[in-house]
Design a protein around this motif. Structure first.
Motif, PDB file in Angstrom:
ATOM      1  N   PRO A 213      39.295  50.441  31.557  1.00 15.15           N
ATOM      2  CA  PRO A 213      39.402  48.988  31.421  1.00 15.15           C
ATOM      3  C   PRO A 213      40.697  48.476  32.059  1.00 15.15           C
TER       4      PRO A 213
ATOM      5  N   ARG B 153      32.850  44.343  42.933  1.00 15.39           N
ATOM      6  CA  ARG B 153      32.843  42.949  42.450  1.00 15.39           C
ATOM      7  C   ARG B 153      32.428  41.971  43.532  1.00 15.39           C
TER       8      ARG B 153
ATOM      9  N   THR C  23      34.205  50.227  41.349  1.00 15.54           N
ATOM     10  CA  THR C  23      33.625  49.014  40.774  1.00 15.54           C
ATOM     11  C   THR C  23      33.456  47.993  41.903  1.00 15.54           C
TER      12      THR C  23
ATOM     13  N   ARG D 151      45.921  54.758  41.625  1.00 13.22           N
ATOM     14  CA  ARG D 151      45.855  55.740  40.548  1.00 13.22           C
ATOM     15  C   ARG D 151      47.196  56.462  40.410  1.00 13.22           C
TER      16      ARG D 151
ATOM     17  N   TRP E   5      38.822  39.565  35.718  1.00 12.26           N
ATOM     18  CA  TRP E   5      38.980  40.825  36.416  1.00 12.26           C
ATOM     19  C   TRP E   5      39.170  40.572  37.890  1.00 12.26           C
TER      20      TRP E   5
HETATM   21  C1  LIG Z   1      35.372  50.168  29.318  1.00 13.03           C
HETATM   22  C2  LIG Z   1      35.518  49.457  30.625  1.00 13.03           C
HETATM   23  C3  LIG Z   1      35.435  48.072  30.668  1.00 13.03           C
HETATM   24  C4  LIG Z   1      35.531  47.397  31.887  1.00 13.03           C
HETATM   25  N1  LIG Z   1      35.319  46.032  31.926  1.00 13.03           N
HETATM   26  C5  LIG Z   1      35.320  45.381  33.125  1.00 13.03           C
HETATM   27  C6  LIG Z   1      34.998  43.994  33.195  1.00 13.03           C
HETATM   28  O1  LIG Z   1      34.715  43.342  32.184  1.00 13.03           O
HETATM   29  N2  LIG Z   1      35.002  43.394  34.411  1.00 13.03           N
HETATM   30  C7  LIG Z   1      35.283  44.094  35.566  1.00 13.03           C
HETATM   31  O2  LIG Z   1      35.258  43.501  36.644  1.00 13.03           O
HETATM   32  N3  LIG Z   1      35.606  45.417  35.525  1.00 13.03           N
HETATM   33  C8  LIG Z   1      35.622  46.062  34.342  1.00 13.03           C
HETATM   34  N4  LIG Z   1      35.881  47.414  34.285  1.00 13.03           N
HETATM   35  C9  LIG Z   1      36.162  48.148  35.543  1.00 13.03           C
HETATM   36  C10 LIG Z   1      37.646  48.499  35.674  1.00 13.03           C
HETATM   37  O3  LIG Z   1      38.422  47.357  35.921  1.00 13.03           O
HETATM   38  C11 LIG Z   1      37.786  49.522  36.785  1.00 13.03           C
HETATM   39  O4  LIG Z   1      37.174  50.714  36.376  1.00 13.03           O
HETATM   40  C12 LIG Z   1      39.230  49.798  37.127  1.00 13.03           C
HETATM   41  O5  LIG Z   1      39.858  48.648  37.629  1.00 13.03           O
HETATM   42  C13 LIG Z   1      39.339  50.905  38.179  1.00 13.03           C
HETATM   43  O6  LIG Z   1      38.620  50.558  39.327  1.00 13.03           O
HETATM   44  P1  LIG Z   1      37.416  51.462  39.862  1.00 13.03           P
HETATM   45  O7  LIG Z   1      36.350  51.476  38.820  1.00 13.03           O
HETATM   46  O8  LIG Z   1      36.960  50.760  41.117  1.00 13.03           O
HETATM   47  O9  LIG Z   1      37.933  52.841  40.134  1.00 13.03           O
HETATM   48  C14 LIG Z   1      35.774  48.121  33.089  1.00 13.03           C
HETATM   49  C15 LIG Z   1      35.883  49.519  33.028  1.00 13.03           C
HETATM   50  C16 LIG Z   1      35.740  50.186  31.820  1.00 13.03           C
HETATM   51  C17 LIG Z   1      35.793  51.685  31.792  1.00 13.03           C
END
Ligand SMILES: Cc1cc2nc3c(=O)[nH]c(=O)nc-3n(C[C@H](O)[C@H](O)[C@H](O)COP(=O)(O)O)c2cc1C
Length: 427
Positions: free
Chosen positions: A111, A208, A206, A419, A7
């Motif tokens: 995801p 990181r 998210t 988005r 990711w």
């Molecule tokens: C079901 C699901 C699984 C995800 N799995 C991962 C993951 O394994 N690692 C990660 O860094 N982000 C993961 N994400 C976060 C997404 O990458 C993130 O929501 C997307 O890139 C949009 O970014 P934001 O959450 O900052 O708006 C996941 C999100 C969802 C909903």
């Protein structure tokens, strides 16, 4: 970003991103790190910063060729978070009525930032559809994460109604579990209401990056999903022993995922290599979402895009040296029925609420699902189950893990990611 295999959208993240790791056996929650807050970041050591500056100097040296100015333009170094791909974050509050609720929905987590949704505004409400083209293939062979992402969008959709004078009545899977219409949200007029979770929809990202070496108090963890919650059971893994064990499992899963060429390729398909790509697609994993410090991020944007295998390496290193090394605690949403679409949608709604509550409380959250992705991959290929028993040993008997995330107090704020607009996702 789950980089070329994970990711870490840092398809071009440099070797400058090197962390000083805790010494073996050291608990990152109790270790001390010297220096001002930004340099205290486990994401960049002084030596790596110097290497970064040297690299930056070398890059400046080629400015005369015009290459640098092109890279500055192409990577939007001077305009992070700009352009049409980021407009949905700026506009959503001012959009009234049902389309405003859709504007809230598109800011949800999904995801790989696949945004696997479509909306239809009807006479009596809003229909939410799954977009089967927006999947991650072998990374999510049973489409569990896709349905969880749809549940995240549904939660934001419902939260977006009250402040717009709408009373939502959601019905899940109105056409049955096989139908593409995953929810109908009936709408009736109501007095406009406020909601603290609605207020932080555009601050939820998210994260990181590194988290500070302090624990999140048990009461603060408990407040993220109280006893009245539905949508799955939430287990916290915060004690040093189990936390370290889950950390090892996450690193092992990242390595296994990258060693699996099909999974690595399917991850890479959602990478957006530069600003042009990001503005065109308005989805996927981007450098801005990787939790890098300003210096790391600027340098990473100026470097040429990384190969898939180099990105995989970066993700594994980052998982070991930053994500797991600085996690204060892990949350795991479990269910007794992991194959049930309704359970997946409800778990997504719960996940989104937890993330919004964390945002309101100043707690950072990163989804980390590589272990369940390896569990599903092993099951879908008939391989021997190696990850399922290790994860099960950390959970109550009979609990199936569906979603995993880490939490902690952030070293730095996370940034918004691209988005698609309401117009692009509404039929
Ligand atoms: C079901 C699901 C699984 C995800 N799995 C991962 C993951 O394994 N690692 C990660 O860094 N982000 C993961 N994400 C976060 C997404 O990458 C993130 O929501 C997307 O890139 C949009 O970014 P934001 O959450 O900052 O708006 C996941 C999100 C969802 C909903």
């Amino acid at each position: 970003m789950r980089s070329a295999g994970g990711w870490c959208a840092g398809t071009r993240v440099a070797a400058t991103v090197v962390r000083t790791r805790p010494t073996p056996g050291e608990d990152p929650m109790t270790s001390t790190i010297d220096g001002p807050p930004e340099s205290r970041s486990p994401g960049i050591s002084r030596r790596s910063a110097l290497r970064g500056l040297a690299l930056g100097g070398a890059t400046v040296a080629v400015a005369g060729t015009g290459l640098l100015s092109y890279r500055v333009y192409d990577s939007a170094v001077l305009d992070p978070g700009g352009g049409p791909a980021h407009e949905p974050w700026r506009e959503w509050r001012d959009i009234p009525g049902p389309r405003g609720a859709v504007a809230a929905a598109v800011l949800a987590a999904s995801p790989h930032n696949t945004q696997p949704w479509d909306f239809v505004v009807t006479g009596d409400g809003i229909d939410l559809y799954a977009d089967p083209a927006r999947g991650t293939g072998s990374v999510d062979p049973f489409d569990r994460e896709r349905y969880v992402g749809l549940g995240c969008a549904l939660e934001n959709l419902v939260l977006g109604c009250g402040p717009r004078g709408l009373r939502p009545t959601p019905t899940l899977l109105p056409d049955g579990p096989g139908g593409l219409r995953v929810a109908h949200v009936g709408l009736a007029p109501a007095a406009p209401s406020t909601d603290p979770l609605h207020d932080v929809i555009d601050r939820r990202h998210t994260n990181r990056g590194p988290y500070r070496p302090v624990p999140v108090p048990p009461a603060a963890l408990a407040a993220l999903a109280g006893p009245g919650e539905t949508g799955g059971n939430l287990q916290w893994i915060a004690d040093p022993g189990p936390r370290a064990e889950l950390g090892r499992l996450l690193v092992d899963a990242a390595e296994a995922l990258c060693a699996d060429e099909q999974q690595s390729l399917d991850n890479f398909a959602w990478f957006r290599a530069g600003n042009d790509d990001e503005q065109r697609h308005r989805d996927g994993l981007v450098l801005d979402g990787q939790g890098l410090g300003p210096l790391e991020l600027g340098i990473a944007k100026l470097l040429p895009p990384y190969s898939r295998t180099a990105g995989d390496r970066f993700w594994i290193d980052r998982t070991r040296d930053v994500h797991t090394a600085t996690a204060a605690a892990y949350g795991v949403i479990t269910t007794a029925t992991p194959d049930d679409r309704r359970a997946q949608l409800e778990a997504g709604r719960l996940l989104q609420r937890i993330h919004l509550r964390a945002t309101a409380a100043g707690i950072a959250l990163q989804h980390m699902n590589q272990v369940t992705e390896r569990i599903d991959r092993e099951a879908s290929t008939g391989a021997r189950a190696t990850f399922a028993p290790r994860f099960a040993a950390l959970l109550p008997p009979g609990a199936h893990p569906l979603l995993t995330f880490r939490v902690g107090y952030p070293v730095r704020e996370a940034r918004p990611t691209p988005r698609r607009s309401v117009a692009m996702v509404t039929r």
